[in-house]
Design a protein around this motif. Structure first.
Motif, mmCIF file in Angstrom:
data_model
loop_
_atom_site.group_PDB
_atom_site.id
_atom_site.type_symbol
_atom_site.label_atom_id
_atom_site.label_comp_id
_atom_site.label_asym_id
_atom_site.label_seq_id
_atom_site.Cartn_x
_atom_site.Cartn_y
_atom_site.Cartn_z
ATOM 1 N N PHE A 222 0.816 -1.224 0.000
ATOM 2 C CA PHE A 222 0.000 0.000 0.000
ATOM 3 C C PHE A 222 0.844 1.267 0.000
ATOM 4 O O PHE A 222 0.392 2.300 -0.456
ATOM 5 C CB PHE A 222 -1.005 -0.024 1.157
ATOM 6 C CG PHE A 222 -0.396 -0.129 2.534
ATOM 7 C CD1 PHE A 222 0.069 1.004 3.169
ATOM 8 C CD2 PHE A 222 -0.306 -1.355 3.187
ATOM 9 C CE1 PHE A 222 0.623 0.914 4.442
ATOM 10 C CE2 PHE A 222 0.248 -1.446 4.455
ATOM 11 C CZ PHE A 222 0.723 -0.310 5.087
ATOM 12 N N ALA A 223 2.065 1.179 0.504
ATOM 13 C CA ALA A 223 2.892 2.388 0.496
ATOM 14 C C ALA A 223 3.839 2.396 -0.702
ATOM 15 O O ALA A 223 4.791 3.154 -0.741
ATOM 16 C CB ALA A 223 3.673 2.482 1.796
ATOM 17 N N GLY A 224 3.572 1.556 -1.683
ATOM 18 C CA GLY A 224 4.434 1.498 -2.868
ATOM 19 C C GLY A 224 5.410 0.351 -2.773
ATOM 20 O O GLY A 224 5.912 0.035 -1.696
ATOM 21 N N ARG A 225 5.666 -0.294 -3.923
ATOM 22 C CA ARG A 225 6.552 -1.451 -3.948
ATOM 23 C C ARG A 225 7.945 -1.036 -3.486
ATOM 24 O O ARG A 225 8.463 0.013 -3.879
ATOM 25 C CB ARG A 225 6.626 -1.962 -5.385
ATOM 26 C CG ARG A 225 7.550 -3.132 -5.614
ATOM 27 C CD ARG A 225 7.888 -3.192 -7.105
ATOM 28 N NE ARG A 225 8.576 -4.410 -7.503
ATOM 29 C CZ ARG A 225 9.887 -4.594 -7.401
ATOM 30 N NH1 ARG A 225 10.644 -3.652 -6.889
ATOM 31 N NH2 ARG A 225 10.442 -5.726 -7.826
ATOM 32 N N PRO A 226 8.587 -1.870 -2.629
ATOM 33 C CA PRO A 226 9.985 -1.560 -2.280
ATOM 34 C C PRO A 226 10.869 -1.643 -3.516
ATOM 35 O O PRO A 226 10.556 -2.352 -4.473
ATOM 36 C CB PRO A 226 10.352 -2.641 -1.264
ATOM 37 C CG PRO A 226 9.245 -3.609 -1.228
ATOM 38 C CD PRO A 226 8.086 -3.075 -1.981
ATOM 39 N N ASN A 227 11.966 -0.905 -3.516
ATOM 40 C CA ASN A 227 12.826 -0.884 -4.702
ATOM 41 C C ASN A 227 13.581 -2.192 -4.906
ATOM 42 O O ASN A 227 13.789 -2.633 -6.027
ATOM 43 C CB ASN A 227 13.838 0.253 -4.576
ATOM 44 C CG ASN A 227 13.160 1.605 -4.624
ATOM 45 O OD1 ASN A 227 12.244 1.802 -5.412
ATOM 46 N ND2 ASN A 227 13.572 2.510 -3.760
ATOM 47 N N LEU A 228 14.016 -2.789 -3.806
ATOM 48 C CA LEU A 228 14.790 -4.021 -3.939
ATOM 49 C C LEU A 228 13.861 -5.173 -4.314
ATOM 50 O O LEU A 228 12.738 -5.244 -3.836
ATOM 51 C CB LEU A 228 15.496 -4.332 -2.623
ATOM 52 C CG LEU A 228 16.498 -3.286 -2.153
ATOM 53 C CD1 LEU A 228 17.030 -3.648 -0.781
ATOM 54 C CD2 LEU A 228 17.649 -3.161 -3.140
ATOM 55 N N ASP A 229 14.336 -6.052 -5.195
ATOM 56 C CA ASP A 229 13.541 -7.208 -5.587
ATOM 57 C C ASP A 229 13.417 -8.211 -4.450
ATOM 58 O O ASP A 229 12.384 -8.827 -4.263
ATOM 59 C CB ASP A 229 14.192 -7.918 -6.783
ATOM 60 C CG ASP A 229 13.780 -7.281 -8.094
ATOM 61 O OD1 ASP A 229 12.790 -6.529 -8.075
ATOM 62 O OD2 ASP A 229 14.458 -7.514 -9.097
ATOM 63 N N ARG A 230 14.528 -8.408 -3.764
ATOM 64 C CA ARG A 230 14.520 -9.458 -2.743
ATOM 65 C C ARG A 230 15.325 -9.083 -1.510
ATOM 66 O O ARG A 230 16.281 -8.304 -1.597
ATOM 67 C CB ARG A 230 15.113 -10.756 -3.319
ATOM 68 C CG ARG A 230 14.155 -11.455 -4.228
ATOM 69 C CD ARG A 230 14.628 -12.814 -4.622
ATOM 70 N NE ARG A 230 13.757 -13.322 -5.665
ATOM 71 C CZ ARG A 230 13.896 -14.499 -6.254
ATOM 72 N NH1 ARG A 230 14.898 -15.276 -5.912
ATOM 73 N NH2 ARG A 230 13.058 -14.887 -7.183
#
Lengths: 545, 329
Positions: A222-230
């Motif tokens: 909800f606060a936006g996808r984190p930048n790191l994939d994993r």
């Protein structure tokens, strides 16, 4: 009275404002990231000394499990980088005028990792889960104080307490669990222990027992996808190995020891690839005196021992300067810390003078202190496996010898240390440490009712004024008002010296310098891990969807 | 022979009960209990949680009662559930760890056999030569050197400086995406250093044993007789002497069966190998009684079985030893 009401109202306004302000921010998260030039991709590899025991945050108590699970779940509230309470799953909250109840307005745009919507039912379920005596949790205390929990509508809940309870708001930072997956199931045996479903920035990907736990970015966060994939947690039980894995680039982040920080990281290999981050860690080390022992019953003796303890020398010699002197149980720099208290700079002459006042004198001319013909001698205990504590014991042994006190050191295995000595009150003095938790309530460690086996006031310190301050401070919600109680509490502690407070150490973190957007703050380093990013040209790991 | 085996098997039952009883009592004598590690010395935990866990784990019952309960379950091959919060059964935990440990130990044992036996035999044949002395120094250096220290040096040199081998762990992150050959290579690469270092440390025992055994055999009269008959030295050593010299190795192999499931704690920690050694160590430190008992019992069973197998195998390879059949004349 008027004043208190006014303050309460101002707190209320502040929280409402805060709620609104934050909501605005959230809408901008995606844009904000673009502005910063951040990019998606790459992974952070971190390490843990032990395997997690399970990934339902609320029922595990080991740090390995919590380090992983905290990225998977959200609470109703959370702490920001300066340790303020800010909205998380609740978009705002309202505290009633009598301060006895809180109404949480929940976010409507939150989905569980399996796609189901998050509603007030999940919050209610979590509350019932926490107070159920069949739930193997150790964190039920705050929730047992709730008098009434009610769901007002699918996105509003109300909790009421018998009395105003200051730590109440923060207690709702506890992870909220999915009702639709856990209801009617035995939590410890639920598949969610191995494959958790939360609402957080990262979702569970895979767990190879004893090897790695992998989380991947939650696209729907909800606060936006984190930048790191994993996020990859590797289990490496040995710190030397972890350090070599860090040098080798197979681990990206590691907490370093003072020795590594000062002596082993000045190589080109390290400085070219790693950034060092440091912040004051939320813990302190102390020497605790068993006040039931007649030797330490007189506060003058405890004061003298504090004067004879070279705190700065301990920090410089053992921590290589990576720490600050502690004068009380709160972290310097937080609002609860009171710096205006009696301090004990190293002064052996003064220590001797105070001891003479208390009746301890060099009567036999052998450089040792005697009272009524008995020498001043006792044993310091500490636990095995912590070389810093052993070194502290050796340092104070030396410096106390200089004023005529003979000290023996015993280092014990943790379980025997706690069971046979601490719990049974069979010790003179101990060297230990406490974590400093965010809520300042010192009830468990300092209230006189907490003296007994398995309780934390094991030195059995008892002071009527402190008891009263603690009891009152717990029910005052306004921080400025509440601080007055704890300021006085710290003054008494400093005067009485039931502990010789030693130091607050620095957390020393080595982090691969390809990660950007990293900034140490009072909350630590990883509080904004979902905002970290790696510029496209520096990305190391690629994953196929 | 069958009667002999049956007798030995029956004899094991009281032995096993004795072993489990002593183990059970001893681990309960250690101060502390599992509930304490979950719920003590943490200001965030509630007061009642300790009692809650004590009840949950039956820790309020007397040791003897708990032992009898445990024995009852064990008789049905139920090792119970681990006390740790992951809620797995003891067997699941052991099953998770066992393959890695067995793979490393079997690889190590085979390598030790392949290297140590020829080294020992050759040192015996060339007794007191430079070769013999060199081998002695080499194997004893391996024996005396602390493995963790050597491991750290190797990890730093071959891992950090040269980058030839991964430093720790069992598999790479991209293991799933590799071809079958790639997967094999990945595992071999990861296990190379731990296996080689443990082999280096384990050469001394077996090679010394083989050397002494060979020297004894070479002193036998039938060897002198063979030499007198003019048989070539090569044939004497490999055909006449070796067979007899290697008999005692069977016993050693039998005794190393329980060792196959045990791992070294220090070694596994340094190389981050999730094996049995770590499992056992962690469960002892956390006072996870069911897991400790599980590992101990399996170890005890394998030791007993190993002894039996060694004795039987001995009878099979050495005609001088026969069980059960009495001389008729």
């Amino acid at each position: 009275m008027k004043k208190i009401v006014f303050l309460l109202i101002s707190v209320l306004c502040a929280t409402i404002l805060f709620g609104c302000g934050d909501k605005k921010n959230d809408n901008n998260v995606a844009e904000k990231r673009k502005e910063k030039g951040s990019v998606l991709g790459d992974a952070l590899v971190t390490s843990s000394l032990g395997d997690a025991s399970g990934l339902i945050y609320n029922i595990t108590s080991d740090s390995a499990s919590h380090d992983v699970a905290r990225n998977i779940y959200n609470g109703l509230v959370m702490l920001d980088k300066d340790l303020n309470i800010v909205p998380d799953l609740a978009e705002s909250w309202e505290i009633s005028e009598d301060s006895k109840s809180i109404i949480f307005k929940l976010r409507k745009d939150v989905k569980w990792h399996d796609g189901a919507p998050f509603t007030a039912d999940d919050v209610e379920f979590t509350y019932k889960f926490m107070i159920d005596s069949n739930t193997p949790t150790s964190y039920d205390a705050d929730f047992l104080l709730v008098k009434e929990f009610s769901v007002i509508d699918p996105y509003t809940v109300k909790v009421s307490y018998d009395e105003p309870y200051a730590p109440a708001l923060l207690s709702w930072g506890m992870a909220i669990l999915p009702k639709h997956l856990l209801e009617g199931k035995e939590a410890a045996k639920s598949s969610l222990m191995r494959e958790p479903v939360g609402t957080g920035p990262f979702k569970f990907k895979e767990w190879k027992s004893g090897e790695t736990i992998t989380l991947e970015a939650n696209d729907e966060y909800f606060a936006g996808r984190p930048n790191l994939d994993r996020l990859i947690f590797r289990i490496i039980p040995d710190l030397n190995t972890t350090f070599m894995e860090l040098l080798n680039g197979s681990v990206d982040i590691m907490g370093l020891t003072p020795t590594q920080w000062v002596k082993q990281t000045d190589t080109a290999l390290f400085t070219n690839n790693y950034d060092k981050h440091t912040y004051l860690s939320p813990s302190y080390a102390y020497i605790g005196y068993n006040v039931k022992n007649p030797l330490f019953a007189d506060k003058k003796v405890r004061q003298a021992l504090s004067y004879a303890t070279p705190k700065q020398e301990i920090i410089d010699g053992i921590l290589f300067g990576e720490g600050v002197i502690a004068n009380g149980p709160y972290k310097p720099g937080t609002i609860w810390h009171n710096d205006n208290v009696q301090k004990y700079d190293y002064d052996p002459e003064k220590a001797k003078k105070i001891l003479a006042e208390a009746g301890w004198e060099e009567t036999k001319g052998d450089g040792k202190l005697y009272k009524d013909g008995k020498p001043f001698t006792f044993t310091i205990l500490t636990n095995q496996g912590n070389s810093v504590r052993t070194k502290i014991a050796e340092t104070v042994q030396q410096s106390w010898r200089k004023i005529g006190i003979t000290v023996d050191i015993r280092v014990l295995e943790w379980a025997s240390f706690i069971n046979e000595y601490i719990d049974k009150g069979k010790f003179d003095a101990v060297i230990m440490g406490w974590n400093i938790v965010v809520d300042p309530d010192p009830y468990d460690v300092w209230h006189s009712s907490k003296c007994g086996p398995k309780l934390l006031n094991f030195i059995c310190y008892s002071n009527a004024e402190i008891d009263e301050l603690i009891d009152k401070g717990k029910h005052v919600l306004d921080p400025t008002e509440r601080k007055k109680y704890y300021d006085r509490f710290q003054e008494i502690l400093a005067e009485e010296q039931p502990y010789t407070f030693l130091y607050v150490p620095n957390a020393l973190i080595g982090l691969n310098n390809r990660f950007k957007g990293v900034k140490a703050a009072p909350a630590g380093l990883t509080y904004n891990i979902d905002e970290w990013y790696v510029p496209a040209k520096d990305q190391k790991y690629r994953f196929e969807k | 022979m069958l009667r002999y085996i049956a007798k030995r098997l029956l004899g094991m039952v009281p032995l096993l009960i004795g072993i489990t009883f002593i183990s059970f009592v001893v681990i309960h004598l250690a101060p502390g209990d599992p509930a304490q590690f979950i719920a003590s010395m943490n200001p965030k935990l509630s007061e009642t949680s300790y009692e809650k866990f004590v009840k949950m784990y039956d820790l309020d019952k007397p040791v003897l009662e708990r032992y009898i309960n445990w024995l009852g379950k064990f008789a049905r091959f139920d090792f119970g559930e681990s006390f740790s919060q992951d809620g797995k059964t003891v067997l699941e935990k052991i099953k998770e760890r066992l393959p890695v440990t067995i793979w490393l130990n079997v690889a190590g044992l085979l390598l030790i056999l392949v290297i140590a036996l020829p080294l020992g035999v050759l040192s015996a044949c060339y007794k007191d030569s430079i070769f013999d002395k060199g081998v002695t120094v080499f194997v004893f250096a391996g024996f005396a050197m602390p493995t963790f220290w050597l491991a750290l040096l190797c990890m730093y040199y071959f891992g950090v400086i040269k980058g030839w081998f991964p430093i720790s762990g069992l598999r790479s992150f991209n293991y799933e995406y590799l071809s079958t050959f790639g997967k094999i290579m990945d595992i071999v690469k990861h296990t190379f250093m731990p296996v080689v270092i443990s082999v280096f440390g384990g050469l001394a025992g077996l090679s010394r044993f083989a050397r002494n055994s060979m020297l004894d055999v070479l002193k036998e009269e039938y060897i002198t007789a063979a030499r007198a008959r003019g048989i070539s030295e090569r044939k004497i050593i490999f055909k006449h002497a070796l067979k007899n010299a290697l008999l005692p190795v069977v016993t050693i192999l039998g005794l190393s069966v329980p060792g196959l499931i045990g791992g070294s704690v220090i070694f596994e920690s340094i190389f981050s190998i999730p094996g049995m050694g770590q499992l056992f160590y962690q469960s002892v430190m956390m006072r996870d009684y069911p897991v400790v008992m599980g590992v101990l019992v399996i170890g005890a069973l394998l030791t007993l079985a190993g002894n039996l197998i060694a004795d039987i195998a001995y009878a099979a390879v050495d005609p001088r030893i026969r069980y059960g059949a009495k001389k008729t004349d």
